[in-house]
Scaffold this active site. Structure first.
Site, PDB file in Angstrom:
ATOM      1  N   GLY A  91       0.745  -1.310   0.012  1.00 32.86           N
ATOM      2  CA  GLY A  91       0.096  -0.037  -0.187  1.00 32.86           C
ATOM      3  C   GLY A  91       0.973   1.044  -0.009  1.00 32.86           C
TER       4      GLY A  91
ATOM      5  N   GLN B 132       2.601  10.060   1.750  1.00 32.28           N
ATOM      6  CA  GLN B 132       4.096   9.396   1.713  1.00 32.28           C
ATOM      7  C   GLN B 132       4.977   9.878   0.655  1.00 32.28           C
ATOM      8  OE1 GLN B 132       2.573   5.311   2.376  1.00 32.28           O
ATOM      9  NE2 GLN B 132       4.340   4.958   3.450  1.00 32.28           N
TER      10      GLN B 132
ATOM     11  N   LEU C 135       6.919   1.494   4.368  1.00 29.97           N
ATOM     12  CA  LEU C 135       7.838   2.112   3.271  1.00 29.97           C
ATOM     13  C   LEU C 135       8.511   3.406   3.926  1.00 29.97           C
ATOM     14  CD1 LEU C 135       6.007   1.351   0.166  1.00 29.97           C
ATOM     15  CD2 LEU C 135       7.783   0.061   0.993  1.00 29.97           C
TER      16      LEU C 135
ATOM     17  N   HIS D 269      -3.974   1.224   8.117  1.00 33.96           N
ATOM     18  CA  HIS D 269      -2.717   1.738   8.134  1.00 33.96           C
ATOM     19  C   HIS D 269      -2.690   2.631   7.075  1.00 33.96           C
ATOM     20  CE1 HIS D 269       1.821   1.246   7.987  1.00 33.96           C
ATOM     21  NE2 HIS D 269       1.721   1.991   6.715  1.00 33.96           N
ATOM     22  N   GLU D 270      -3.077   2.689   5.808  1.00 32.17           N
ATOM     23  CA  GLU D 270      -3.036   3.863   4.824  1.00 32.17           C
ATOM     24  C   GLU D 270      -3.793   5.021   5.341  1.00 32.17           C
ATOM     25  OE1 GLU D 270      -0.561   3.317   3.241  1.00 32.17           O
ATOM     26  OE2 GLU D 270      -0.444   1.288   3.073  1.00 32.17           O
TER      27      GLU D 270
ATOM     28  N   HIS E 177      -2.144   7.130   7.593  1.00 39.29           N
ATOM     29  CA  HIS E 177      -1.251   8.156   6.928  1.00 39.29           C
ATOM     30  C   HIS E 177      -1.952   9.456   6.342  1.00 39.29           C
ATOM     31  CE1 HIS E 177       2.588   5.937   6.590  1.00 39.29           C
ATOM     32  NE2 HIS E 177       2.035   4.724   6.145  1.00 39.29           N
TER      33      HIS E 177
HETATM   34  O1  GNR Z   1       4.271  -2.569   2.427  1.00 40.62           O
HETATM   35  C1  GNR Z   1       3.789  -2.448   3.659  1.00 40.62           C
HETATM   36  N1  GNR Z   1       3.001  -3.627   4.094  1.00 40.62           N
HETATM   37  C2  GNR Z   1       2.615  -3.556   5.456  1.00 40.62           C
HETATM   38  C3  GNR Z   1       2.751  -4.678   6.312  1.00 40.62           C
HETATM   39  C4  GNR Z   1       1.677  -4.697   7.186  1.00 40.62           C
HETATM   40  C5  GNR Z   1       1.018  -3.610   7.710  1.00 40.62           C
HETATM   41  C6  GNR Z   1       0.800  -2.771   6.822  1.00 40.62           C
HETATM   42  C7  GNR Z   1       1.637  -2.692   5.709  1.00 40.62           C
HETATM   43  S1  GNR Z   1       1.729  -1.305   4.831  1.00 40.62           S
HETATM   44  C8  GNR Z   1       3.310  -1.241   3.808  1.00 40.62           C
HETATM   45  C9  GNR Z   1       3.384  -0.243   2.808  1.00 40.62           C
HETATM   46  C10 GNR Z   1       3.272   1.192   3.452  1.00 40.62           C
HETATM   47  O2  GNR Z   1       3.855   1.764   4.221  1.00 40.62           O
HETATM   48  N2  GNR Z   1       2.018   1.816   3.412  1.00 40.62           N
HETATM   49  O3  GNR Z   1       1.695   3.073   3.804  1.00 40.62           O
HETATM   50 NI    NI Z   2       3.141   3.182   5.668  1.00 40.54          NI
END
Ligand code: GNR
Ligand code: NI
Length: 170
Positions: free
Chosen positions: A46, A51, A93, A134-135, A138
């Site tokens: 993602g 980012q 990332l 998670h996204e 952000h």
């Molecule tokens: O690549 C990603 N792997 C991930 C693994 C577990 C939980 C969330 C993620 S998101 C991350 C890519 C990223 O930083 N997205 O913002």
């Molecule tokens: Ni992330």
């Protein structure tokens, strides 16, 4: 198509709150293509616009095994969450090399616009549910390390700054 620079923690721009996309315009098509290319190249599942230093509510995701099922969520909102939550190991990332547990809803339902500006409803569990949460953090300026203890966060910050210094020297 172009690879975009991914901001790295503790860059203060990661804490910017993104604004809604008012209308899906040609520049968003370019941004989406570039974000997908950047996400695939970085082997991420993602990527949020935050980012790549664009502060609009737009995320791209692909949690498929074959990396051929891109999802685009514009102005996403969570309309339902499961009662159950679990701690999952997460990475980011923007915080390379750091993995730790974060509690998230097991399942969610989200509404968003797609790349064509059409409404879509996404029912997610497992890794996709974790990734969407998670996204969306952000987009609110929140990085997963902010759920960890102050001690861990301080250690992560120190490690990231040391990594950056070493890259600059190399
Ligand atoms: O690549 C990603 N792997 C991930 C693994 C577990 C939980 C969330 C993620 S998101 C991350 C890519 C990223 O930083 N997205 O913002
Ligand atoms: Ni992330």
């Amino acid at each position: 198509m172009a690879l975009l620079n991914i901001l790295r923690y503790p860059d203060p721009r990661l804490h910017t709150v993104a604004k809604p996309v008012v209308s899906v315009e040609p520049r968003h098509r370019t941004l989406i293509a570039d974000m997908l290319e950047t996400m695939y190249e970085a082997k991420g599942i993602g990527l949020a616009a935050t980012q790549v230093d664009v502060h609009e509510r737009l995320i791209v995701i692909d949690t498929s095994e074959d990396r051929n099922q891109p999802l685009v969520l514009i102005n996403p909102r969570i309309v339902w969450t499961s009662a159950g939550r679990h701690v999952n190991e997460e990475g980011c990332l923007s915080v390379p090399g750091i993995y730790d547990g974060v509690e998230r809803f097991d399942a969610i339902r989200a509404e968003a616009l797609d790349a064509d500006g059409r409404g879509q409803t996404i029912e997610a569990d497992g890794l996709l549910a974790v990734c969407i949460q998670h996204e969306m953090d952000h987009l609110l300026g929140k990085v997963f390390v902010e759920y960890l203890s102050a001690l861990k966060r301080t250690r992560i910050k120190t490690k990231m700054l040391k990594q950056l210094r070493e890259e600059v020297r190399a």
